[in-house]
Design a protein around this motif. Structure first.
Motif, PDB file in Angstrom:
ATOM      1  N   TYR A 180       0.849  -1.199   0.000  1.00  0.00           N
ATOM      2  CA  TYR A 180       0.000   0.000   0.000  1.00  0.00           C
ATOM      3  C   TYR A 180       0.878   1.241   0.000  1.00  0.00           C
ATOM      4  CZ  TYR A 180       1.066   0.388   4.975  1.00  0.00           C
ATOM      5  OH  TYR A 180       1.737   0.507   6.170  1.00  0.00           O
ATOM      6  N   GLN A 184      -1.645   4.293  -5.393  1.00  0.00           N
ATOM      7  CA  GLN A 184      -2.223   2.966  -5.598  1.00  0.00           C
ATOM      8  C   GLN A 184      -3.574   3.076  -6.286  1.00  0.00           C
ATOM      9  OE1 GLN A 184      -2.443   0.582  -2.067  1.00  0.00           O
ATOM     10  NE2 GLN A 184      -2.526  -1.306  -3.267  1.00  0.00           N
ATOM     11  N   ILE A 193      -6.998  -1.096   0.620  1.00  0.00           N
ATOM     12  CA  ILE A 193      -6.737   0.194   1.271  1.00  0.00           C
ATOM     13  C   ILE A 193      -7.214   1.361   0.394  1.00  0.00           C
ATOM     14  CG2 ILE A 193      -4.872   1.758   2.046  1.00  0.00           C
ATOM     15  CD1 ILE A 193      -3.701  -0.654   3.530  1.00  0.00           C
ATOM     16  N   TYR A 222       0.249  -6.450   5.381  1.00  0.00           N
ATOM     17  CA  TYR A 222       0.326  -5.215   4.577  1.00  0.00           C
ATOM     18  C   TYR A 222       1.709  -4.603   4.670  1.00  0.00           C
ATOM     19  CZ  TYR A 222      -4.630  -5.548   4.055  1.00  0.00           C
ATOM     20  OH  TYR A 222      -5.869  -5.998   3.714  1.00  0.00           O
TER      21      TYR A 222
END
Ligand code: NAD
Length: 320
Positions: A180, A184, A193, A222
């Motif tokens: 992330y 993105q 996210i 993540y």
């Protein structure tokens, strides 16, 4: 000057790699068909004589061969992909075409245009085994291969291992957790996210896919883009000739992601529940000891820090 070809270079991760390779003095060939990538991600480099953008579809063998003949890259960093697990179930032919034929076209071009180093991006999450109790997924586990995306990423790893022996180049396979960060694109498996964030910024509710035995949703690991940039830098200079997991080793339910985002971005919107999607891995968390042992890489950013930094990046760029 060393030429590096970055496929998927106008996308989320690829565009950050264009930034770092240019700042390290490489000549960069950014290959992208812009199916999800955006020109705005690479706009800053368009007047740089060391940067070349080629709008090419990697599933076109002739176009790929021409680009190799023209630029003769020594390093290939392959990030172009159909990246959605759910879409690979809906359209396995597209996934095969991009993620496997596209890779083969590149490997085929290497036969007559030798390279020194290939960085291949695979998926730690999609290739994770079924996690039980408090275990984490290690590189030697047998992958679940629960989706066409996972099958093709794993097949891609095997193709690299064969071609590296046949055509004598070095390689590293990076099995990312969920990455992330800024830029993105809000779609696909990896995009929870940005999907939540888009909803929060538009003041809309979000949707959580839940299992009966997992009311807080699937779990994922993540990893922040800054950590991903760092490992790409390291393996560009020191290929490892093996696969390594790139994650944090921290397993987070998707509901917790939403709650953390809602707190940092100050939202009171509710989250709605739905049944899970086909092909999803229920739990995934990566063991990253191998990356630490082989090259000294360990994720520096925990979710809270990464999301706060993402907010600062977006504020600085006037996106929020
Ligand atoms: N983001 C994550 O969480 C994550 C996790 C694991 C693995 N990955 C892998 O990392 C890579 C980059 O992902 P991302 O999140 O930056 O996605 P992204 O969609 O932002 O980037 C992919 C890029 O590839 C380009 N592309 C797609 N098909 C193409 C084709 N046929 N020819 C040329 N270009 C094409 C797209 O236009 C896009 O710019 C992918 O290989 C993905 O599978 C990402």
């Amino acid at each position: 000057m060393t030429v590096v070809m970055i496929t998927g270079g106008a996308g989320f991760i690829g565009s950050h790699l264009c930034d770092i390779y240019l700042s390290e003095g490489f000549e960069v060939v950014c290959v992208d068909n812009l199916v999800s990538g955006k020109m705005e991600n690479i706009e800053a480099h368009l007047n740089n004589e060391k940067f070349h953008f080629e709008k090419i579809d990697i599933s076109n063998r002739e176009d790929v061969a021409k680009i190799f003949q023209q630029y003769k890259p020594e390093i290939v960093n392959h990030h172009a992909a159909q990246k959605s697990v759910a879409d690979s179930v809906l359209d396995p032919f597209l996934d095969l075409n991009t993620n496997l034929y596209g890779l083969l076209n590149i490997l085929d071009a290497i036969k007559s245009n030798p390279i020194k180093n290939f960085i291949y991006v695979s998926s730690g999450g999609a290739l994770s085994k079924e996690i039980v109790g408090d275990e984490t997924s290690v590189e030697t586990d047998k992958p679940q291969q629960a989706s066409p995306y996972a099958i093709n990423k794993f097949a891609g790893e095997n193709y690299i291992k064969v071609y590296t022996k046949l055509y004598k180049f070095e390689y590293t396979i990076l099995r990312y957790a969920n990455v992330y960060g800024n830029r993105q694109i809000p779609d696909g498996e990896c995009g929870v996210i940005p999907i939540f964030l888009n909803n929060i910024l538009a003041d809309k509710p979000s949707v959580l896919m839940t299992y009966e035995d997992m009311p807080r949703g699937c779990t994922r690991d993540y990893v922040f883009i800054e950590d991903v940039k760092e490992i790409n830098k390291l393996v560009t200079h020191t290929p490892l000739n093996t696969e390594i997991n790139i994650g944090t080793g921290i397993e987070i339910p998707i509901l917790d992601i939403y709650n953390t985002l809602a707190e940092i971005f100050e939202s009171n919107q509710p989250i709605l529940r739905k049944p899970p999607r086909l092909g999803d891995v229920k739990r995934s968390v990566l063991n990253t000891d191998k990356a630490k042992q082989l090259i000294g890489w360990k994720a520096k950013y925990e979710l809270n820090d990464g999301l706060k930094m993402l907010k600062e990046d977006m504020q600085r760029e006037g996106k929020i």
